[in-house]
Design a protein around this motif. Structure first.
Motif, short mmCIF file in Angstrom:
data_model
loop_
_atom_site.label_atom_id
_atom_site.label_comp_id
_atom_site.label_asym_id
_atom_site.label_seq_id
_atom_site.Cartn_x
_atom_site.Cartn_y
_atom_site.Cartn_z
N ILE A 106 0.86 -1.19 0.00
CA ILE A 106 0.00 0.00 0.00
C ILE A 106 0.89 1.24 0.00
O ILE A 106 1.85 1.32 0.75
CB ILE A 106 -0.93 0.01 1.23
CG1 ILE A 106 -1.84 -1.23 1.22
CG2 ILE A 106 -1.78 1.29 1.25
CD1 ILE A 106 -2.75 -1.33 2.43
N GLU A 107 0.55 2.18 -0.84
CA GLU A 107 1.28 3.45 -0.93
C GLU A 107 0.32 4.59 -0.57
O GLU A 107 -0.83 4.59 -1.02
CB GLU A 107 1.82 3.64 -2.35
CG GLU A 107 2.49 4.98 -2.59
CD GLU A 107 2.84 5.20 -4.05
OE1 GLU A 107 2.94 6.37 -4.46
OE2 GLU A 107 3.00 4.21 -4.79
N THR A 108 0.80 5.53 0.20
CA THR A 108 -0.01 6.69 0.55
C THR A 108 0.54 7.93 -0.14
O THR A 108 1.73 8.20 -0.09
CB THR A 108 -0.03 6.94 2.07
OG1 THR A 108 -0.41 5.74 2.74
CG2 THR A 108 -1.03 8.03 2.42
N ILE A 109 -0.35 8.70 -0.77
CA ILE A 109 0.01 9.98 -1.36
C ILE A 109 -0.67 11.05 -0.51
O ILE A 109 -1.89 11.16 -0.49
CB ILE A 109 -0.44 10.07 -2.83
CG1 ILE A 109 0.18 8.92 -3.64
CG2 ILE A 109 -0.04 11.42 -3.43
CD1 ILE A 109 -0.32 8.83 -5.07
N PHE A 110 0.13 11.81 0.23
CA PHE A 110 -0.39 12.80 1.18
C PHE A 110 -0.56 14.15 0.51
O PHE A 110 0.26 14.57 -0.30
CB PHE A 110 0.57 12.95 2.37
CG PHE A 110 0.67 11.73 3.24
CD1 PHE A 110 -0.26 11.49 4.24
CD2 PHE A 110 1.71 10.83 3.07
CE1 PHE A 110 -0.17 10.39 5.05
CE2 PHE A 110 1.82 9.70 3.88
CZ PHE A 110 0.88 9.48 4.88
N ARG A 111 -1.63 14.85 0.88
CA ARG A 111 -1.88 16.22 0.43
C ARG A 111 -2.32 17.06 1.63
O ARG A 111 -3.04 16.59 2.50
CB ARG A 111 -2.96 16.25 -0.65
CG ARG A 111 -2.56 15.61 -1.97
CD ARG A 111 -1.53 16.45 -2.70
NE ARG A 111 -1.22 15.92 -4.04
CZ ARG A 111 -0.26 15.07 -4.31
NH1 ARG A 111 0.51 14.63 -3.31
NH2 ARG A 111 -0.04 14.64 -5.53
N ASP A 112 -1.90 18.33 1.64
CA ASP A 112 -2.22 19.26 2.73
C ASP A 112 -3.27 20.26 2.23
O ASP A 112 -3.01 21.02 1.29
CB ASP A 112 -0.95 19.99 3.17
CG ASP A 112 -1.15 20.89 4.38
OD1 ASP A 112 -2.31 21.10 4.79
OD2 ASP A 112 -0.14 21.38 4.91
N ASP A 113 -4.46 20.25 2.86
CA ASP A 113 -5.52 21.17 2.44
C ASP A 113 -5.46 22.52 3.15
O ASP A 113 -6.24 23.43 2.83
CB ASP A 113 -6.89 20.53 2.63
CG ASP A 113 -7.17 20.14 4.08
OD1 ASP A 113 -7.01 20.98 4.97
OD2 ASP A 113 -7.56 18.98 4.31
N GLY A 114 -4.56 22.68 4.15
CA GLY A 114 -4.42 23.95 4.84
C GLY A 114 -5.66 24.38 5.60
O GLY A 114 -5.80 25.56 5.94
N GLY A 115 -6.58 23.44 5.84
CA GLY A 115 -7.82 23.79 6.54
C GLY A 115 -8.86 24.43 5.64
O GLY A 115 -9.85 24.99 6.13
N LYS A 116 -8.69 24.34 4.31
CA LYS A 116 -9.59 24.99 3.37
C LYS A 116 -10.35 23.95 2.54
O LYS A 116 -9.74 23.16 1.83
CB LYS A 116 -8.80 25.91 2.43
CG LYS A 116 -8.05 27.03 3.15
CD LYS A 116 -7.21 27.83 2.18
CE LYS A 116 -6.43 28.93 2.90
NZ LYS A 116 -5.57 29.69 1.98
N PRO A 117 -11.69 23.96 2.61
CA PRO A 117 -12.47 22.98 1.85
C PRO A 117 -12.19 23.00 0.35
O PRO A 117 -12.11 21.95 -0.29
CB PRO A 117 -13.92 23.38 2.15
CG PRO A 117 -13.86 24.08 3.46
CD PRO A 117 -12.54 24.80 3.47
#
Length: 403
Positions: A71-82
């Motif tokens: 399993i590979e995870t690709i992380f993304r940061d939304d900065g608290g914004k929908p």
């Protein structure tokens, strides 16, 4: 049947042996999970969350992965914004070709990803967003949620609040979906348990921008017998310090959601409140076999103790692996079918994703705050099984109109 780590990995291995054509058809590449979260906006919770997630991922892949695939995870940061969360979701699905989505911290962000999942018919396992709308009012086939919701945690706290002699209550919560939902359910459930209670004041400061002095002054002016608090993070710290300075908590009971979590209790140090009734995580004192195994592995990897975020990340990843093993496929519709009624391993013991509303039965710890050796801690705590704090099927059908 309950699926622990060894069992679901065994199931995966048998599936690979029994159906090699299926594995070949799906390819030998990794299973991709797109993980979207507010890493820069909420680091106190989400740094431990990611560490818990990566610990589980490391253990799963070291044991051979699922269906013979890592399993590979690709992380993304939304900065608290929908809007950023939805943009990342689109990129993960369309460009990165992830097999499913996960994550979410703030409730408004979680709701935005859940709507994306519905529109695009892509599985979304919501780890942290607590709003009940995620699985009820806005619930859909493609969204599941791990953590106990605002309703569940409010019900746990109301069980204790109803025992207090207090009749006049004041309430304070951040002014967005999570805070509004927490206040709504606390008021509704407490009024049902004690019809003679009154709610004499409500304060809804902006998330991350509380004017704690003014908030405390407004609550004090209402002369409540008790206070229900839903603030967290820096807002909680400011509220506690101003409340201590101005004597708001003297002679009053306080019931508080999330305050017993180390993420929010630790920064207060010796200023931590004493005697508040809270939901939280007494990590040092839980001695169940599942938790000891998790805590020891976490300490060995990070040379640090786990926070509640660590548990949520760890359990979310394990529940996804269990679903993949049960489905024997990365096909979205098969994964959704596998998740409905799925029992999965947790650091707190076995839990289940309910088929009727896709809410996990993972529970929470309820106790009181105390100060020991200059640090805040939880005492007199008990674990509350989430399954016991959810409405019955008939009520859920009313709350979840989409079915």
């Amino acid at each position: 049947m309950t699926i622990d780590r060894r069992s679901f990995l065994g199931v995966a291995s048998m599936a690979a042996i029994a159906a090699p054509s299926l594995v070949r058809a799906q390819g030998a590449g990794p299973i991709k999970v797109g993980e979207i979260n507010s890493y820069t906006a909420q680091p106190a919770f989400l740094k431990p969350y990611r560490q818990g997630w990566e610990l589980a991922l490391e253990q799963i892949n070291a044991a051979g992965g699922v269906m013979g695939r890592k399993i590979e995870t690709i992380f993304r940061d939304d900065g608290g914004k929908p809007e950023d969360a939805v943009r990342h979701a689109g990129d993960l699905v369309n460009a990165e070709k992830v097999d499913l989505l996960s994550g979410g911290f703030l409730s408004n962000v979680g709701l935005a990803i859940a709507d994306f999942a519905k529109q695009n018919k892509k599985l979304y396992v919501a780890s942290e967003p607590l709003s009940d709308a995620v699985v009820w009012a806005n619930g859909n086939r493609y969204t599941f949620r791990l953590r106990p919701s605002t309703y569940m945690q409010a019900a746990m706290l109301v069980e204790e609040a109803a025992k207090l002699p207090a009749k006049k209550w004041a309430l304070v919560a951040p002014n967005y979906e999570y805070g509004q939902s927490g206040v709504r359910w606390f008021k509704e459930l407490l009024k049902k348990a004690k019809p003679d209670v009154e709610f004499v004041a409500e304060q809804f400061p902006a998330l991350g921008r509380i004017d704690a002095g003014a908030t405390v002054q407004a609550l004090e002016a209402s002369k409540p017998d008790a206070i229900f608090n839903v603030t967290f993070g820096a807002d909680l710290s400011n509220f506690v310090r101003q409340g201590n300075t101005r004597g708001l908590f003297e002679g009053r009971s306080v019931v508080s959601m999330l305050t017993g979590e180390p993420e929010y209790l630790d920064p207060l140090g010796a200023e931590a409140p004493v005697g508040w009734i809270v939901t939280g995580y007494p990590h040092a004192d839980i001695q169940t076999p599942e938790h000891v195994k998790f805590r020891d592995a976490y300490k060995a990897k990070y040379n640090d103790y786990p926070r509640l975020g660590s548990v949520v990340g760890f359990d979310t990843m394990n529940s996804i692996a269990a679903a993949l093993a049960k489905a024997g496929s990365t096909d979205t519709e098969k994964l959704v079918d596998a998740l409905e009624g799925l029992k999965f391993p947790s650091a707190f013991g076995s839990a289940e994703y309910r088929a009727i509303d896709h809410q996990s039965t993972l529970g929470a710890y309820v106790g009181k705050t105390a100060v020991k050796d200059g640090k805040g801690t939880m005492v007199d705590w008990t674990y509350r099984d989430g399954a016991k704090y959810l409405p019955d099927d008939a009520e859920v059908k009313k709350l979840r109109p989409a079915g």
